[in-house]
Motif scaffolding. Sequence first.
Motif, mmCIF file in Angstrom:
data_model
loop_
_atom_site.group_PDB
_atom_site.id
_atom_site.type_symbol
_atom_site.label_atom_id
_atom_site.label_comp_id
_atom_site.label_asym_id
_atom_site.label_seq_id
_atom_site.Cartn_x
_atom_site.Cartn_y
_atom_site.Cartn_z
ATOM 1 N N GLY A 1 0.282 1.175 2.302
ATOM 2 C CA GLY A 1 -1.168 1.266 1.842
ATOM 3 C C GLY A 1 -1.723 2.757 2.488
ATOM 4 N N MET A 2 -1.419 2.986 3.820
ATOM 5 C CA MET A 2 -2.005 4.245 4.135
ATOM 6 C C MET A 2 -1.471 5.386 3.438
ATOM 7 S SD MET A 2 -3.967 3.183 6.661
ATOM 8 C CE MET A 2 -4.123 4.472 7.770
ATOM 9 N N SER B 1 0.869 1.362 10.474
ATOM 10 C CA SER B 1 1.897 2.226 10.656
ATOM 11 C C SER B 1 2.008 3.184 9.650
ATOM 12 C CB SER B 1 3.300 1.213 10.573
ATOM 13 O OG SER B 1 3.444 0.604 9.055
ATOM 14 N N ASN C 1 -12.670 -3.647 -1.490
ATOM 15 C CA ASN C 1 -14.122 -4.018 -2.021
ATOM 16 C C ASN C 1 -14.122 -3.690 -3.332
ATOM 17 O OD1 ASN C 1 -16.737 -5.011 -1.562
ATOM 18 N ND2 ASN C 1 -17.636 -3.332 -0.278
ATOM 19 N N ASP D 1 -6.989 1.879 -1.665
ATOM 20 C CA ASP D 1 -6.778 0.389 -1.854
ATOM 21 C C ASP D 1 -7.737 -0.235 -3.060
ATOM 22 O OD1 ASP D 1 -4.890 -0.233 0.240
ATOM 23 O OD2 ASP D 1 -6.291 -1.541 1.080
ATOM 24 N N ARG E 1 -9.765 -2.271 12.317
ATOM 25 C CA ARG E 1 -9.130 -1.856 11.118
ATOM 26 C C ARG E 1 -7.663 -2.275 11.300
ATOM 27 N NH1 ARG E 1 -12.272 2.343 7.827
ATOM 28 N NH2 ARG E 1 -14.355 1.231 8.070
ATOM 29 N N ILE E 2 -7.039 -2.906 10.386
ATOM 30 C CA ILE E 2 -5.818 -3.215 10.276
ATOM 31 C C ILE E 2 -4.971 -2.230 9.632
ATOM 32 C CG2 ILE E 2 -5.600 -5.001 8.756
ATOM 33 C CD1 ILE E 2 -3.539 -6.216 10.931
ATOM 34 N N GLY E 3 -3.767 -1.777 9.737
ATOM 35 C CA GLY E 3 -2.810 -0.908 8.881
ATOM 36 C C GLY E 3 -2.481 0.348 9.773
ATOM 37 N N GLU F 1 -20.779 6.059 3.132
ATOM 38 C CA GLU F 1 -19.990 5.315 4.066
ATOM 39 C C GLU F 1 -21.101 4.132 4.664
ATOM 40 O OE1 GLU F 1 -16.732 4.169 4.919
ATOM 41 O OE2 GLU F 1 -17.739 2.515 5.894
ATOM 42 N N ARG F 2 -20.640 2.778 4.403
ATOM 43 C CA ARG F 2 -21.397 1.680 4.946
ATOM 44 C C ARG F 2 -21.443 1.417 6.195
ATOM 45 N NH1 ARG F 2 -18.512 -3.764 2.879
ATOM 46 N NH2 ARG F 2 -16.611 -3.282 4.198
ATOM 47 N N PRO G 1 -9.483 6.208 5.073
ATOM 48 C CA PRO G 1 -8.574 7.321 4.959
ATOM 49 C C PRO G 1 -8.476 7.995 3.456
ATOM 50 C CG PRO G 1 -7.359 5.356 6.011
ATOM 51 C CD PRO G 1 -9.010 4.935 5.505
ATOM 52 N N ALA G 2 -8.529 7.285 2.591
ATOM 53 C CA ALA G 2 -8.447 7.778 1.099
ATOM 54 C C ALA G 2 -9.663 8.647 0.939
ATOM 55 C CB ALA G 2 -8.539 6.659 0.033
ATOM 56 N N TRP H 1 -26.516 0.608 -2.581
ATOM 57 C CA TRP H 1 -26.473 1.750 -3.511
ATOM 58 C C TRP H 1 -26.428 1.202 -5.129
ATOM 59 C CZ3 TRP H 1 -22.187 1.725 -5.548
ATOM 60 C CH2 TRP H 1 -20.738 1.393 -4.925
ATOM 61 N N ARG I 1 -5.499 3.282 15.004
ATOM 62 C CA ARG I 1 -6.161 3.189 13.488
ATOM 63 C C ARG I 1 -7.608 3.842 13.714
ATOM 64 N NH1 ARG I 1 -6.057 1.075 8.269
ATOM 65 N NH2 ARG I 1 -7.698 2.344 7.227
HETATM 66 C C1 LIG Z 1 -3.037 -7.247 7.146
HETATM 67 C C2 LIG Z 1 -2.686 -5.823 6.787
HETATM 68 C C3 LIG Z 1 -1.735 -5.046 7.231
HETATM 69 C C4 LIG Z 1 -1.607 -3.778 6.664
HETATM 70 N N1 LIG Z 1 -0.682 -2.983 7.315
HETATM 71 C C5 LIG Z 1 -0.532 -1.693 6.837
HETATM 72 C C6 LIG Z 1 0.604 -0.815 7.565
HETATM 73 O O1 LIG Z 1 1.115 -1.339 8.517
HETATM 74 N N2 LIG Z 1 0.902 0.353 6.963
HETATM 75 C C7 LIG Z 1 0.215 0.752 5.923
HETATM 76 O O2 LIG Z 1 0.484 1.878 5.557
HETATM 77 N N3 LIG Z 1 -0.773 0.034 5.274
HETATM 78 C C8 LIG Z 1 -1.098 -1.213 5.673
HETATM 79 N N4 LIG Z 1 -1.924 -1.895 5.393
HETATM 80 C C9 LIG Z 1 -3.131 -1.244 4.456
HETATM 81 C C10 LIG Z 1 -3.929 -0.340 4.621
HETATM 82 O O3 LIG Z 1 -4.532 -0.752 5.761
HETATM 83 C C11 LIG Z 1 -4.699 0.369 3.352
HETATM 84 O O4 LIG Z 1 -4.040 0.528 2.405
HETATM 85 C C12 LIG Z 1 -5.697 1.614 4.038
HETATM 86 O O5 LIG Z 1 -6.592 1.136 4.812
HETATM 87 C C13 LIG Z 1 -6.474 1.764 2.713
HETATM 88 O O6 LIG Z 1 -7.233 2.896 3.068
HETATM 89 P P1 LIG Z 1 -8.652 3.223 1.946
HETATM 90 O O7 LIG Z 1 -9.262 4.178 2.435
HETATM 91 O O8 LIG Z 1 -8.133 2.885 0.614
HETATM 92 O O9 LIG Z 1 -9.422 1.924 2.217
HETATM 93 P P2 LIG Z 1 -9.978 1.387 3.478
HETATM 94 O O10 LIG Z 1 -9.426 1.556 4.597
HETATM 95 O O11 LIG Z 1 -10.316 -0.202 3.436
HETATM 96 O O12 LIG Z 1 -11.624 2.056 3.677
HETATM 97 C C14 LIG Z 1 -12.480 1.744 2.696
HETATM 98 C C15 LIG Z 1 -13.928 2.334 3.400
HETATM 99 O O13 LIG Z 1 -14.904 2.221 2.449
HETATM 100 C C16 LIG Z 1 -16.015 1.514 3.184
HETATM 101 N N5 LIG Z 1 -16.925 0.663 2.212
HETATM 102 C C17 LIG Z 1 -16.485 -0.524 1.692
HETATM 103 N N6 LIG Z 1 -17.542 -1.006 0.788
HETATM 104 C C18 LIG Z 1 -18.312 -0.043 0.992
HETATM 105 C C19 LIG Z 1 -19.836 0.346 0.039
HETATM 106 N N7 LIG Z 1 -20.148 -0.770 -0.552
HETATM 107 N N8 LIG Z 1 -20.467 1.322 0.355
HETATM 108 C C20 LIG Z 1 -20.045 2.149 1.223
HETATM 109 N N9 LIG Z 1 -18.803 1.988 1.932
HETATM 110 C C21 LIG Z 1 -18.073 0.960 1.628
HETATM 111 C C22 LIG Z 1 -15.333 0.731 4.149
HETATM 112 O O14 LIG Z 1 -16.316 0.744 5.561
HETATM 113 C C23 LIG Z 1 -14.316 1.662 4.774
HETATM 114 O O15 LIG Z 1 -14.490 2.556 5.495
HETATM 115 C C24 LIG Z 1 -2.423 -3.231 5.819
HETATM 116 C C25 LIG Z 1 -3.333 -4.176 5.363
HETATM 117 C C26 LIG Z 1 -3.627 -5.173 5.481
HETATM 118 C C27 LIG Z 1 -4.726 -6.092 4.957
#
Ligand SMILES: Cc1cc2nc3c(=O)[nH]c(=O)nc-3n(C[C@H](O)[C@H](O)[C@H](O)COP(=O)(O)OP(=O)(O)OC[C@H]3O[C@@H](n4cnc5c(N)ncnc54)[C@H](O)[C@@H]3O)c2cc1C
Length: 422
Positions: free
Chosen positions: A342-343, A89, A202, A330, A85-87, A34-35, A15-16, A170, A145
């Motif tokens: 987090g979302m 709400s 990560n 994250d 993917r979890i998260g 994206e991996r 999402p970010a 990379w 999600r």
């Molecule tokens: C158990 C649990 C429950 C949750 N419940 C909620 C909730 O109910 N509500 C809420 O708002 N939030 C919730 N969250 C948090 C929410 O899921 C995250 O905050 C959100 O997904 C963060 O988005 P992001 O884009 O920063 O990271 P991510 O969603 O983790 O996306 C990261 C992306 O980077 C990619 N990536 C990783 N490493 C590499 C690499 N080396 N090279 C290329 N690509 C890479 C991954 O494949 C992924 O597509 C929860 C989290 C957990 C662990």
Amino acid sequence: MRVADWDAIIVGAGPAGSALACRLGTQRRVLLLERAALRVHGGRVAHGVRGDASPSSDAEVSPVIVAPFAGATSSLPTASPFLPRIGESLPGAARVLLQRFGLLERFLAAGHVERGATVSHWDDGEPVWFDHLRDPSGPGWHLDRNRFDADLREAAIAAGAVLVDGCGPWHATHADGVWQIERQATAQIHRAPVLVDATGRNAAIARQLGIPRRVDDELICLHAYLPPCADDEDDCTRVCADRNGWWYSVRVPSGQRVLAFHLDADDAELHALRSLPNLLAKARQQVVLADVLPVTLDVDVVVHARPAGSAMLDFVALARTASGFFAIGDAGLSFDPIASQGMFHALASAESAAKVIAATDIGTDAAEVRAAFLAEQSAVSAHYRRRLQGTYSGPSRYRGHRFWAMRRAAESGTESGVAASA
Ligand SMILES: Cc1cc2nc3c(=O)[nH]c(=O)nc-3n(C[C@H](O)[C@H](O)[C@H](O)COP(=O)(O)OP(=O)(O)OC[C@H]3O[C@@H](n4cnc5c(N)ncnc54)[C@H](O)[C@@H]3O)c2cc1C
């Protein structure tokens, strides 16, 4: 090595990263790496570029192999990027951000479900009901999600970003005033003045650059997706404290029910609870869960485990990194799921980064711009930690138990740490 020049490189299309690519892609040459391959949603297949990519690339745009939502039957290892993917709400306050990204209409048509009430047995006494309809921003949504992530990726491509999924290994460096990403698989070097770590927990670029990441809490989330059940029409979010952790359960738009338990990584019960019958038996002891959970299941359901505690990059080290580097979502700040933040943070930090990156177009100094972004993220972190401390001091009936006692002690220590570094 062939060299391709971009205005911004974003690594991670969660999402970010995708939200930031939506905002920057209309006016800049944006590469989104994206991996993991895209997944199917609603019968449509999202497209990305595989392999070669350059700003004027005529590389074949091919339908990408899609893995259906693994959900109940996945047996993939915990570290796999293909884990469900979890998260799920999203608070109502995110509506404004979705509008700004030009995504609101598409989002509202995507089948995400408005949140019902929350029933929680957290503080002492009887369970408490909270109706989100009274929230001035609206009740928010339970997300499909995978569809949410795939829609964001498609919107990023539509805005003009070049998405490379399945990007392979990379390496990131900074040389001669520009950021470089070298992809061994394609013998390509991508260069840009702006490099964004959006790789989630990560924090893959930050790790390569040696920026320390402070993990405050070795919390583990055990979660399972229970298959849809005709008798289960409950649309509440159910949360409760237990002796050695806390639970939540909710039905997601697919009809599956998520059951999640959060406990310490070194808890002696962790191993046993990775078996679904044990997890269900423990959950059924909770009054707010007993009525909505099946007694047994005759299908195989995997219990996944993943880190879920608070963590953040060292902002002092970040401030010393060459300008043009940002960590959003994250990757910069990971929240305990009890905060359900987090979302929203993923979208909000993408919006903040987009604004400060745009400020360099009108001549604002790049270092100043990054300092403003970090100051905002520090304020978000300090506010979150204060709220989290209050949340974990709630269930006084478990005061003497290690899970709760450790968090109360750690949070008071963290509070002074944040104040000292602010
Ligand atoms: C158990 C649990 C429950 C949750 N419940 C909620 C909730 O109910 N509500 C809420 O708002 N939030 C919730 N969250 C948090 C929410 O899921 C995250 O905050 C959100 O997904 C963060 O988005 P992001 O884009 O920063 O990271 P991510 O969603 O983790 O996306 C990261 C992306 O980077 C990619 N990536 C990783 N490493 C590499 C690499 N080396 N090279 C290329 N690509 C890479 C991954 O494949 C992924 O597509 C929860 C989290 C957990 C662990």
